[in-house]
Design a protein around this motif. Structure first.
Motif, PDB file in Angstrom:
ATOM      1  N   ALA A 170       0.843  -1.200   0.000  1.00  0.00           N
ATOM      2  CA  ALA A 170       0.000   0.000   0.000  1.00  0.00           C
ATOM      3  C   ALA A 170       0.875   1.246   0.000  1.00  0.00           C
ATOM      4  O   ALA A 170       0.607   2.216  -0.720  1.00  0.00           O
ATOM      5  CB  ALA A 170      -0.934  -0.013   1.207  1.00  0.00           C
ATOM      6  N   SER A 173       1.316   4.593  -2.674  1.00  0.00           N
ATOM      7  CA  SER A 173       1.372   6.019  -2.335  1.00  0.00           C
ATOM      8  C   SER A 173       2.640   6.665  -2.877  1.00  0.00           C
ATOM      9  O   SER A 173       2.602   7.749  -3.457  1.00  0.00           O
ATOM     10  CB  SER A 173       1.348   6.216  -0.815  1.00  0.00           C
ATOM     11  OG  SER A 173       0.109   5.850  -0.276  1.00  0.00           O
ATOM     12  N   ARG A 178     -10.998  -0.561  -9.561  1.00  0.00           N
ATOM     13  CA  ARG A 178     -11.096   0.201  -8.316  1.00  0.00           C
ATOM     14  C   ARG A 178     -11.136  -0.786  -7.148  1.00  0.00           C
ATOM     15  O   ARG A 178     -11.781  -1.833  -7.242  1.00  0.00           O
ATOM     16  CB  ARG A 178     -12.373   1.060  -8.300  1.00  0.00           C
ATOM     17  CG  ARG A 178     -12.396   2.224  -9.287  1.00  0.00           C
ATOM     18  CD  ARG A 178     -11.278   3.232  -9.059  1.00  0.00           C
ATOM     19  NE  ARG A 178     -11.178   3.727  -7.702  1.00  0.00           N
ATOM     20  CZ  ARG A 178     -11.863   4.745  -7.184  1.00  0.00           C
ATOM     21  NH1 ARG A 178     -12.731   5.388  -7.929  1.00  0.00           N
ATOM     22  NH2 ARG A 178     -11.682   5.139  -5.937  1.00  0.00           N
ATOM     23  N   GLY A 209     -10.278  -1.202  -2.500  1.00  0.00           N
ATOM     24  CA  GLY A 209      -9.992  -0.509  -1.241  1.00  0.00           C
ATOM     25  C   GLY A 209      -8.576   0.021  -1.135  1.00  0.00           C
ATOM     26  O   GLY A 209      -8.346   1.104  -0.594  1.00  0.00           O
ATOM     27  N   TYR A 210      -7.623  -0.716  -1.665  1.00  0.00           N
ATOM     28  CA  TYR A 210      -6.234  -0.294  -1.534  1.00  0.00           C
ATOM     29  C   TYR A 210      -5.907   0.934  -2.375  1.00  0.00           C
ATOM     30  O   TYR A 210      -4.846   1.532  -2.192  1.00  0.00           O
ATOM     31  CB  TYR A 210      -5.280  -1.436  -1.905  1.00  0.00           C
ATOM     32  CG  TYR A 210      -5.305  -2.577  -0.924  1.00  0.00           C
ATOM     33  CD1 TYR A 210      -4.772  -2.439   0.354  1.00  0.00           C
ATOM     34  CD2 TYR A 210      -5.864  -3.803  -1.269  1.00  0.00           C
ATOM     35  CE1 TYR A 210      -4.796  -3.487   1.251  1.00  0.00           C
ATOM     36  CE2 TYR A 210      -5.896  -4.860  -0.371  1.00  0.00           C
ATOM     37  CZ  TYR A 210      -5.355  -4.700   0.889  1.00  0.00           C
ATOM     38  OH  TYR A 210      -5.379  -5.725   1.783  1.00  0.00           O
ATOM     39  N   ASP A 211      -6.821   1.320  -3.296  1.00  0.00           N
ATOM     40  CA  ASP A 211      -6.476   2.533  -4.052  1.00  0.00           C
ATOM     41  C   ASP A 211      -6.639   3.787  -3.187  1.00  0.00           C
ATOM     42  O   ASP A 211      -6.325   4.889  -3.619  1.00  0.00           O
ATOM     43  CB  ASP A 211      -7.157   2.597  -5.433  1.00  0.00           C
ATOM     44  CG  ASP A 211      -8.661   2.784  -5.412  1.00  0.00           C
ATOM     45  OD1 ASP A 211      -9.156   3.540  -4.563  1.00  0.00           O
ATOM     46  OD2 ASP A 211      -9.329   2.188  -6.292  1.00  0.00           O
ATOM     47  N   HIS A 212      -7.090   3.612  -1.947  1.00  0.00           N
ATOM     48  CA  HIS A 212      -7.031   4.713  -0.973  1.00  0.00           C
ATOM     49  C   HIS A 212      -5.582   5.211  -0.859  1.00  0.00           C
ATOM     50  O   HIS A 212      -5.336   6.400  -0.680  1.00  0.00           O
ATOM     51  CB  HIS A 212      -7.538   4.232   0.388  1.00  0.00           C
ATOM     52  CG  HIS A 212      -8.007   5.341   1.272  1.00  0.00           C
ATOM     53  ND1 HIS A 212      -9.170   5.284   1.987  1.00  0.00           N
ATOM     54  CD2 HIS A 212      -7.457   6.551   1.546  1.00  0.00           C
ATOM     55  CE1 HIS A 212      -9.320   6.415   2.669  1.00  0.00           C
ATOM     56  NE2 HIS A 212      -8.296   7.193   2.422  1.00  0.00           N
ATOM     57  N   ALA A 213      -4.655   4.263  -0.969  1.00  0.00           N
ATOM     58  CA  ALA A 213      -3.232   4.614  -0.881  1.00  0.00           C
ATOM     59  C   ALA A 213      -2.809   5.519  -2.035  1.00  0.00           C
ATOM     60  O   ALA A 213      -1.908   6.347  -1.902  1.00  0.00           O
ATOM     61  CB  ALA A 213      -2.386   3.344  -0.870  1.00  0.00           C
ATOM     62  N   ARG A 260      -5.131   7.576  -3.633  1.00  0.00           N
ATOM     63  CA  ARG A 260      -5.861   8.825  -3.394  1.00  0.00           C
ATOM     64  C   ARG A 260      -5.220   9.666  -2.290  1.00  0.00           C
ATOM     65  O   ARG A 260      -5.381  10.883  -2.270  1.00  0.00           O
ATOM     66  CB  ARG A 260      -7.330   8.507  -3.064  1.00  0.00           C
ATOM     67  CG  ARG A 260      -8.085   7.993  -4.287  1.00  0.00           C
ATOM     68  CD  ARG A 260      -9.536   7.715  -3.992  1.00  0.00           C
ATOM     69  NE  ARG A 260      -9.725   6.462  -3.255  1.00  0.00           N
ATOM     70  CZ  ARG A 260     -10.364   6.356  -2.075  1.00  0.00           C
ATOM     71  NH1 ARG A 260     -10.872   7.414  -1.488  1.00  0.00           N
ATOM     72  NH2 ARG A 260     -10.502   5.178  -1.511  1.00  0.00           N
ATOM     73  N   ASN A 261      -4.481   9.022  -1.376  1.00  0.00           N
ATOM     74  CA  ASN A 261      -3.762   9.758  -0.319  1.00  0.00           C
ATOM     75  C   ASN A 261      -2.885  10.863  -0.880  1.00  0.00           C
ATOM     76  O   ASN A 261      -2.623  11.850  -0.216  1.00  0.00           O
ATOM     77  CB  ASN A 261      -2.834   8.795   0.454  1.00  0.00           C
ATOM     78  CG  ASN A 261      -3.562   8.111   1.585  1.00  0.00           C
ATOM     79  OD1 ASN A 261      -4.710   8.424   1.853  1.00  0.00           O
ATOM     80  ND2 ASN A 261      -2.896   7.178   2.229  1.00  0.00           N
ATOM     81  N   THR A 301      -7.422  12.424  -8.062  1.00  0.00           N
ATOM     82  CA  THR A 301      -8.772  11.941  -8.337  1.00  0.00           C
ATOM     83  C   THR A 301      -8.673  10.747  -9.273  1.00  0.00           C
ATOM     84  O   THR A 301      -7.901  10.772 -10.236  1.00  0.00           O
ATOM     85  CB  THR A 301      -9.596  13.044  -9.039  1.00  0.00           C
ATOM     86  OG1 THR A 301      -9.530  14.221  -8.223  1.00  0.00           O
ATOM     87  CG2 THR A 301     -11.045  12.633  -9.226  1.00  0.00           C
TER      88      THR A 301
END
Ligand SMILES: *Cc1c(COP(=O)(O)O)cnc(C)c1O
Length: 404
Positions: A111, A115, A150, A152-156, A158-159, A163
């Protein structure tokens, strides 16, 4: 040498009473000896239950156990000071050679690699921009990916202040490209669901001059995947360190283009004013990850595979003695692509539900965790993260639970 001989003798003496410890972990033992500290089992002291891992590489369950080579590397590094940047340069160079990449870095998990990769594509090596992240107002700040990729790990991703721009076809992707596009993201295990496959995705990135990142966190083994994606032309490739490779749980790999890897490192610890300063990697993760990669590329993967099949067979033979029980070995096509054993039974005839069996194993002696998920009258036994002999215990306990 900082340790006292008397201490060392005392420590080795105390080890002599413990079968296997000295033989299994020579480096760990000698490092403990250097510090003069005897090994404490804090997990047991705290009353936290450990368990047999028949689940697989789940972070919440601490995923994998590090082999002696990795533990030895970590404990030897733990007793020395070193310049972290210099050590990372050296470790990165060695890992890049081992996995046939242009360049490599060790991250704080896959993750974190996502980022760092995104920060590298958005801010690059520009110090002003690096300090501004995740404020990306005056930077390229859009990441294109397929809708089905898409996760959950793409939160890393988006951090980093970007967009996600979702597309489904190659045409849509080309229309989405604009002066704000920083990166294109591909999730390897979503390959079957996406219309655009690896080669076309990479070609589109090259056509428009946009760097491509692939998340292949859980996609080794097979070992070939360690080389495959940079070979296909992805600019950045991210792996978990502590899943199939059994490196430190808190480590990952980012492989790829030299300029992007250098930028990814500038956007991370130890640089204090950077996005990924929060994802610290110290010498223990660096050398532990190198030792894990060295071991993994040399490993006899055919023998590993046979061992996993054997474990499946041991469990299958035993549980099939119970009424209505059937078994099947399966290998997920993509992600965690190793043999698993599916066990099914007739809940009505046996009088035991899936939930009862899972809870029975979880709370039994020893505790056993099965792979999460499944359905009525079905559990999955993952064997690749077991320790030798665990298969016999799981076989016996599962049969007991299925006796009704
Ligand atoms: C496990 C996983 C991650 C996160 O990996 P860590 O090494 O735990 O940070 C990211 N992406 C996918 C697809 C994963 O399976």
């Amino acid at each position: 040498m900082i340790w006292k001989n008397a201490n060392r003798r005392k420590f080795l003496g105390s080890l002599a009473g413990l079968p296997l410890v000295g033989g299994l972990l020579p480096s760990a033992a000698s490092a403990a000896a250097r510090s003069g500290a005897a090994e404490r089992d804090l997990i047991a002291e705290l009353g936290v239950q450990s368990f047999i891992n028949a689940a697989g590489t789940y972070t919440t369950l601490t995923a994998s156990l590090m082999p002696p080579e990795v533990i030895g590397a970590i404990t030897s590094a733990a007793t020395k000071y070193v310049n972290l940047i210099e050590l990372h340069d050296a470790v990165g160079k060695r890992i890049a050679e081992l996995v046939k990449a242009e360049s490599a870095l060790v991250s704080a998990g896959c993750a974190s690699a996502l980022s760092q990769a995104t920060a590298a594509c958005v801010a690059g090596a520009d110090r002003d921009k690096i300090q501004m992240l995740p404020d990306t107002h005056h930077m390229k700040n859009e990441v294109i990916c397929q809708k089905s990729h898409r996760n959950g790990y793409d939160h890393a991703i988006r951090n980093a202040g970007v967009t996600m721009i979702e597309v489904e076809t190659a045409q849509e992707l080309e229309r989405a490209v604009n002066h704000k596009t920083a990166m294109m993201f591909y999730l390897n295990h979503a390959t079957p669901e996406g219309k655009i496959k690896h080669e076309e995705f990479v070609a589109l990135g090259k056509k428009h001059g946009i760097p491509t990142l692939i998340d292949a966190a859980a996609d080794v083994p097979p070992v070939e995947n360690l080389y495959k994606f940079q070979g296909l032309g992805f600019d950045l490739v991210a792996f978990s360190g502590g899943k199939g490779m059994r490196g430190p749980q808190s480590a990952g790999l980012l492989l790829g283009r030299k300029d992007l890897i250098a930028a990814a490192r500038m956007n991370a610890s130890p640089n204090s004013d950077s996005l990924c300063r929060t994802n610290k990697v110290n010498k223990e993760e660096l050398v532990g990850m190198l030792a894990a990669v060295e071991r993994f590329v040399k490993l006899d993967h055919e023998a590993e595979w046979k061992m996993w099949e054997k474990r499946c067979d041991v469990v299958a033979k035993e549980v099939k003695k119970a009424k209505t029980v059937q078994t099947k070995v399966f290998v997920p096509e993509i992600a965690n692509a190793v043999p698993h054993l599916e066990v099914t039974w007739d809940e009505a005839k046996v009088g035991r539900t899936r939930e009862q069996v899972v809870e029975g194993l979880r709370k039994g002696s020893p505790n056993i965790e099965l792979r999460p998920g499944g359905g009525k009258g079905l559990v999955v036994v993952a064997v690749s993260m077991m320790q030798d002999g665990d298969e016999d215990v799981v076989a016996r306990r599962l049969r007991e639970e299925l006796k009704g």
